[in-house]
Design a protein around this motif. Structure first.
Motif, PDB file in Angstrom:
ATOM      1  N   VAL A 125      -0.535   0.363 -12.331  1.00 50.91           N
ATOM      2  CA  VAL A 125       0.491   0.492 -11.274  1.00 50.91           C
ATOM      3  C   VAL A 125       1.763   1.352 -11.339  1.00 50.91           C
ATOM      4  O   VAL A 125       2.249   1.672 -10.358  1.00 50.91           O
TER       5      VAL A 125
ATOM      6  N   PRO B 121       3.882   5.271  -7.560  1.00 54.75           N
ATOM      7  CA  PRO B 121       4.920   5.941  -6.844  1.00 54.75           C
ATOM      8  C   PRO B 121       4.835   7.336  -6.876  1.00 54.75           C
ATOM      9  O   PRO B 121       5.544   7.952  -5.892  1.00 54.75           O
TER      10      PRO B 121
ATOM     11  N   THR C 189      -4.162  -2.984  -4.287  1.00 54.50           N
ATOM     12  CA  THR C 189      -2.944  -2.369  -4.395  1.00 54.50           C
ATOM     13  C   THR C 189      -3.018  -1.241  -3.628  1.00 54.50           C
ATOM     14  O   THR C 189      -2.040  -0.569  -2.916  1.00 54.50           O
TER      15      THR C 189
ATOM     16  N   ARG D  67      -3.663  -1.582   0.276  1.00 52.56           N
ATOM     17  CA  ARG D  67      -2.499  -2.245   0.946  1.00 52.56           C
ATOM     18  C   ARG D  67      -1.197  -1.512   1.006  1.00 52.56           C
ATOM     19  O   ARG D  67      -0.384  -1.511   1.955  1.00 52.56           O
ATOM     20  N   ASN D  68      -1.178  -0.502   0.097  1.00 51.11           N
ATOM     21  CA  ASN D  68       0.119   0.445   0.356  1.00 51.11           C
ATOM     22  C   ASN D  68      -0.153   1.564   0.707  1.00 51.11           C
ATOM     23  O   ASN D  68       0.695   2.363   0.708  1.00 51.11           O
ATOM     24  N   ASN D  69      -1.167   1.664   1.080  1.00 52.23           N
ATOM     25  CA  ASN D  69      -1.512   3.004   1.821  1.00 52.23           C
ATOM     26  C   ASN D  69      -1.753   4.222   1.165  1.00 52.23           C
ATOM     27  O   ASN D  69      -1.141   5.152   1.623  1.00 52.23           O
ATOM     28  N   VAL D  70      -1.692   3.895  -0.151  1.00 48.20           N
ATOM     29  CA  VAL D  70      -1.703   5.250  -1.095  1.00 48.20           C
ATOM     30  C   VAL D  70      -3.136   6.015  -0.809  1.00 48.20           C
ATOM     31  O   VAL D  70      -3.132   7.205  -0.999  1.00 48.20           O
TER      32      VAL D  70
END
Length: 220
Positions: free
Chosen positions: A35, A39, A60, A63-66
Motif C-alpha cells: 500500500v 498515494p 483498500t 474503500r479509499n476510492n482509488v
C-alpha cells in the motif's frame, strides 16, 4: 490432479491464516509494501488485482476510492472466499468482480488502467514470467500503471536464506515447484515500462514499484 490444482489446494488450506502468518513473520512489512505507493496513484477507473490473496489490498483499493471498479483473480477458491467476506454486498455487486483462476480469466479485449501484482510474479520462472508479463502488458491501457511488490535479494546472504526458506515452505505446503526469484527487472524492461517510484522495506528484503506504460505504446 494437475499441478495447478495442487497449488490451489495448498493455498486453500493456508487461506484462513495466510495474512496472520505474513504479518507475524515480517512484522507487517508485506502489507506496508503493498500500500505504500497508493498515494501516488491518480483516480483509477478499472483495476486488475492478480493473485489477490485474501483481498486486503482489494479492500483498500475500493474503500479509499482509488479504483472505481476492480477485477480480482486468484487461483485459490479459499482465498477468493476470504476476499468476498471482506467486501460489502454493494461492492460485490457493483465494483468488484472476483474470479477463480489465472490469466485465462482475463477476457478477450478486456483492458485496465491499473494492474497490481503483489507477491504473485515470484511463483514463476524466467520463461513463464516473460510470457505472463507480456500478456498483462496487452491488458494494460496505454498510459496505464502497474503496481508491483515482492521479495528482493540483491547481494544479501541473509535475504537469500530467507527467500530460500520461503520457497521451501511453499513447496511443501502448496506444491510450488519454483525455487528462486525470477528476474523482475529483465521482465519489466522487456515490455518497456517506465519506473516512476521504488521503495524498499524490511531492510531491503521487500520492494514496491510503480511503473507506467508509455501512452503511445499499443498492447501486444
Amino acid at each position: 490432479m494437475d499441478h495447478r490444482a495442487e497449488i490451489a489446494r495448498g493455498f486453500d488450506r493456508l487461506a484462513p491464516v495466510y495474512d496472520l502468518l505474513g504479518d507475524v513473520a515480517f512484522l507487517g512489512r508485506i502489507r506496508a509494501s503493498q500500500v505504500a505507493l497508493l498515494p501516488r496513484l491518480p483516480p483509477i477507473q478499472s483495476a486488475l488485482v492478480l493473485g489477490g490473496g485474501t483481498g486486503r489490498f482489494l479492500e483498500t483499493l475500493l474503500r479509499n476510492n482509488v479504483a472505481r471498479t476492480a477485477v480480482s483473480i486468484d487461483l485459490s477458491s479459499g482465498m477468493t472466499r476470504e476476499t468476498a467476506a471482506r467486501l460489502t454486498r454493494s461492492e460485490l455487486s457493483t465494483r468488484a468482480d472476483l474470479r477463480i483462476g489465472s490469466l485465462e480469466h482475463i477476457r478477450d479485449g478486456e483492458t485496465f488502467d491499473l494492474i497490481a501484482t503483489h507477491c504473485f510474479l515470484d511463483l514463476f520462472d524466467d520463461g513463464e514470467l516473460r510470457a505472463i508479463v507480456g500478456r498483462l502488458d496487452a491488458a494494460l491501457n496505454p498510459g496505464g500503471l502497474w503496481l508491483f511488490s515482492d521479495f528482493c535479494i540483491g547481494r544479501g546472504v541473509a535475504r537469500q536464506a530467507i527467500v530460500t526458506t520461503l520457497y521451501a515452505f511453499f513447496g511443501w505446503t502448496c506444491s510450488l515447484r519454483t525455487r528462486g526469484l525470477p528476474n523482475f527487472d529483465a521482465a519489466f524492461r522487456g515490455i518497456g515500462l517506465d519506473e516512476l517510484a521504488r521503495e524498499r522495506f524490511a531492510l531491503g528484503l521487500l520492494e514496491a514499484r510503480l511503473l507506467r506504460k508509455p501512452a503511445s505504446k499499443q498492447g501486444l
